[in-house]
Write an enzyme that holds these catalytic residues in place. Sequence first.
Site, PDB file in Angstrom:
ATOM      1  N   CYS B 192      42.511  36.809  43.787  1.00  0.00           N
ATOM      2  CA  CYS B 192      43.483  37.671  43.088  1.00  0.00           C
ATOM      3  C   CYS B 192      43.574  39.005  43.842  1.00  0.00           C
ATOM      4  O   CYS B 192      44.655  39.571  44.009  1.00  0.00           O
ATOM      5  CB  CYS B 192      43.036  37.938  41.653  1.00  0.00           C
ATOM      6  SG  CYS B 192      42.671  36.488  40.666  1.00  0.00           S
ATOM      7  N   HIS B 196      46.480  41.789  45.066  1.00  0.00           N
ATOM      8  CA  HIS B 196      46.657  42.934  44.168  1.00  0.00           C
ATOM      9  C   HIS B 196      45.709  44.100  44.430  1.00  0.00           C
ATOM     10  O   HIS B 196      45.777  45.105  43.731  1.00  0.00           O
ATOM     11  CB  HIS B 196      46.579  42.453  42.718  1.00  0.00           C
ATOM     12  CG  HIS B 196      47.648  41.452  42.404  1.00  0.00           C
ATOM     13  ND1 HIS B 196      48.984  41.794  42.344  1.00  0.00           N
ATOM     14  CD2 HIS B 196      47.595  40.108  42.204  1.00  0.00           C
ATOM     15  CE1 HIS B 196      49.703  40.701  42.076  1.00  0.00           C
ATOM     16  NE2 HIS B 196      48.883  39.674  42.001  1.00  0.00           N
ATOM     17  N   ARG B 235      50.179  33.089  33.207  1.00  0.00           N
ATOM     18  CA  ARG B 235      50.423  33.692  34.529  1.00  0.00           C
ATOM     19  C   ARG B 235      49.240  33.428  35.456  1.00  0.00           C
ATOM     20  O   ARG B 235      49.422  33.162  36.645  1.00  0.00           O
ATOM     21  CB  ARG B 235      50.674  35.198  34.388  1.00  0.00           C
ATOM     22  CG  ARG B 235      51.082  35.863  35.686  1.00  0.00           C
ATOM     23  CD  ARG B 235      52.515  35.500  36.057  1.00  0.00           C
ATOM     24  NE  ARG B 235      52.898  36.050  37.359  1.00  0.00           N
ATOM     25  CZ  ARG B 235      52.910  35.372  38.499  1.00  0.00           C
ATOM     26  NH1 ARG B 235      52.553  34.101  38.518  1.00  0.00           N
ATOM     27  NH2 ARG B 235      53.286  35.935  39.628  1.00  0.00           N
ATOM     28  N   CYS B 239      49.500  31.592  39.006  1.00  0.00           N
ATOM     29  CA  CYS B 239      48.990  32.213  40.238  1.00  0.00           C
ATOM     30  C   CYS B 239      48.031  31.265  40.945  1.00  0.00           C
ATOM     31  O   CYS B 239      48.081  31.104  42.158  1.00  0.00           O
ATOM     32  CB  CYS B 239      48.245  33.512  39.918  1.00  0.00           C
ATOM     33  SG  CYS B 239      49.296  34.962  39.927  1.00  0.00           S
TER      34      CYS B 239
END
Lengths: 109, 278
Positions: B192, B196, B235, B239
């Site tokens: 992740c 991000h 979500r 992802c």
Amino acid sequence: MNSCRIAICLLVGSGLVMGAAGHGARAAESGSKPVLSTEATEALARAESGVALATAKKALWTTAASALAQAQEAAKHQDNAAVMKYAAVAAEQASLGMAQADGPLTSQH
Amino acid sequence: MKQTTWMLTCLGMLAFSADALSLSPEQERLNRVQAVQQKYPDIKFEDYVYGALAFSPDAKAQYENMMAFPPFESEIDKGRQLWETPFNNGKRYADCFPGGGRNVAGNYPYYDETMKKVVTFEMALNQCRANNGAAPYKQADMNTMGLLTAYARTLSDGMLMNIKVKGSGALAAFESGRHFFYQRRGQLNFSCASCHVDHVGEILRTEYLSMLPGQTTHWPAFRGGDYALFTLQRRYSACNQLVRAVPMEIGGEEYNNLEYFHSYLSNGLPLKSSVFRK
């Protein structure tokens, strides 16, 4: 009355023909159906085991899951070459997923 | 005496090294906020809730136009009907939460010391159903739980995210979520954080990558051209699939712990639920 006899004869006749044809088809099917080779069977078992391990480790890749599904589908059609090909991909991708789970974290600090 | 001193020194060194290996939740949050502030000093902290929109004035203007008359408002109304329909015993969801359910969502997820696990807002809604004799909703079902949260969370719009991590059990759950966030997964080998944290604000597949702080403040969201309803954990699932990892169970322990970590990193930012996102 005659037409009734003719109809019964036709019905019996067609039944005999269909029965014979069905028996012949089954015989041909069982006679010509190739059996999954030992190598393909083993490859599929290895892939299933690898994917099960990766699933348990929460490290399964979608590529491993779909390759295993393709190998299992190929096994249904006794397609040795396809089973070997997809099972090898599934086993490799499952193994990579598990190795990844033991790898270092990214950019934690 | 010497032996005691030696042991205390060793214990002190161990404590120091353990601390150095793992940041406190608050230090982690501050580090992530400061990293964004350094890279994008013109973006205000409170605008982090806009995520990728904060990087594009055009996209943000389009978003604001759309939110003036949201095309998915009828869906939120369906959620309101679910929220307001009494259970068979006459009680309502509002009776299960302080303040009738207003300004509560920012306290979720929390770590429940009795149950020894993270409790999400969706779990609290299902607990409310169970306490009133109704069967729980499947958390992945957008037509029930999705719609219900699409309305219920709007009752907390404006509340500041207020996640607490206190005690060893809570810290372990937070660490589990942190580990998930920073662990590479899928054939594309992304974590992740790869998007991000490491590449925040950069463009990937025509879209800006949103910053970690603020990401949990606006769910559920209506996404894309067909305004598909996505809860936060849906979500996560999407992802994971994008990087070619088999997703975890929505409502399962892994995603709950991830949501706990993830939500803490949005502390101090205002909630604004049921919005549009690309």
